[in-house]
Design an enzyme around this catalytic site. Structure first.
Site: not given
Length: 300
Positions: A125, A127, A212, A241, A260
Site C-alpha cells: 500500500g 507505506i 500491525r 502493546e 510503536h
C-alpha cells in the site's frame, strides 16, 4: 465520548461529518452507537491509516451507506526511513559497533552492502510504496505482495509483484534478504506470517514489522530468531502493546524493538489533521470525490 454524552439537541443540527481519533477510548463500541444516534452523518474520517481499532461486527453495517476515509500517506515517509535504518542496523552491524565502542575495542570487520539485495514487501500500500522508493534508490531489488498485482504491473520501483496467498508469501520469503511487513490487520491477514512462511525464509533474512502486530505469529517469529532461521528482526508493532516485560522478544539479542513510535514525529498528529481539513473537507463541501476511501468490510 459515549454516545450518551452527545446531547439530543445535536440531532437538530444535522451533523454530517464525524472525525475519529484512535486515541479515543472505547471507540470500537461507541462508533456504531453514534452513527445510529445521528443518522445524518454522511462521512467518517479516521485520523490514522489503520482502522483495525474500529473493527466490530456492526461496522460494515453502519458504514454501508456512508463514506469512510483515513489518513494513509501521512505516516509513510517516516516509516520508510525507519525501514532503511533497520536494514542498515543489520547490514553495517550497528550492535557490534556499539559493543566495541563500549569496550573501547578497535577491531575492524566486514559489513554488508544493501545495493543488490532484495527487499520483499508484504502489503504494497502507501507505506509499502514509500519504502520501495527508498529501497530502489539504494539499489535494492523490490518484490511485493498485494491483493491486486495488476495494479503494480507498470510500477517502475517494483521489480516483481505476487498475489496474496500462502504460496505467494512463501515465494516472497524465499527470495528476500529483507522482508518488510506493512499489511493492515484484517480478518484475512491476522497470523498470515506464520511458521510456514518463516520456514521458507531465505538464509540470513532480516524481518521488519511496522504494519500491525497481529499479522505476524509471534511464537513462530521468536522460534525463527532462536533457531537461526532469521538473522534478526526490527519490530515497531506487536500483538500486545505495550510489549509485556516478560515477553521473550526483549531478551533476544538480534531484535531491534521500538514502542510503536516510528511514525511519531513532533508534527505527525497535526499533519494528519491538516490532511482532513485542507484536502478532504473542501472536497466534501464541493461534492467532489474524497481521498483515501476505506472499505470497512475489507478493513483498509
Amino acid at each position: 465520548h459515549p454516545a450518551a454524552d452527545f446531547p439530543d439537541s445535536l440531532i437538530c443540527e444535522n451533523p454530517n461529518v464525524l472525525f475519529v481519533s484512535p486515541s479515543c477510548p472505547h471507540v470500537r463500541l461507541q462508533l456504531p452507537l453514534l452513527l445510529h444516534k445521528f443518522p445524518t452523518i454522511e462521512w467518517i474520517h479516521v485520523r490514522s491509516a489503520g482502522i483495525d481499532f474500529l473493527e466490530s461486527d456492526e461496522l460494515p453495517v453502519v458504514t454501508k451507506k456512508r463514506i469512510m476515509t483515513n489518513a494513509k500517506g501521512q505516516f509513510s515517509s517516516s516509516l520508510a526511513e525507519y525501514v532503511m535504518m533497520a536494514c542498515s542496523y543489520f547490514a553495517k552491524n550497528i550492535p557490534m559497533l556499539l559493543k566495541q565502542k563500549g569496550a573501547k575495542v578497535w577491531n575492524d570487520f566486514d559489513v554488508e552492502e544493501l545495493r543488490g539485495k532484495t527487499m520483499g514487501i508484504v502489503g504494497y500500500g502507501d507505506i509499502g510504496r514509500a519504502t520501495a522508493r527508498l529501497a530502489s534508490t539504494y539499489g535494492m531489488k523490490v518484490v511485493a505482495l498485494r491483493r491486486n498485482p495488476a495494479k503494480s504491473e507498470l510500477d517502475p520501483i517494483c521489480d516483481e509483484v505476487y498475489g496474496t496467498g500462502k504460496l505467494s508469501l512463501q515465494k516472497l520469503m524465499s527470495v528476500s534478504d529483507y522482508v518488510v511487513c506493512s499489511a493492515p490487520s484484517t480478518v484475512e491477514t491476522r497470523g498470515m506470517v506464520n511458521a510456514d512462511a518463516f520456514k521458507a525464509s531465505k538464509k540470513n533474512q532480516v524481518f521488519i514489522n511496522l504494519g500491525r502486530g497481529p499479522v505476524v505469529d509471534e511464537d513462530a517469529l521468536v522460534g525463527s530468531l532462536k533457531n537461526g532461521t532469521l538473522r534478526g528482526a526490527a519490530l515497531d508493532v506487536f500483538a500486545t502493546e505495550p510489549l509485556p516485560k516478560d515477553h521473550e522478544l526483549w531478551d533476544i539479542e538480534n531484535v531491534l524493538i521500538s514502542p510503536h513510535n516510528m511514525d511519531k514525529t513532533a508534527t505527525f498528529m497535526h499533519e494528519a489533521t491538516e490532511f482532513f481539513v485542507n484536502e478532504n473537507v473542501p472536497r466534501f463541501i464541493l461534492g467532489d470525490t474524497l481521498l483515501n476511501p476505506v472499505d470497512a468490510r475489507l478493513g483498509y
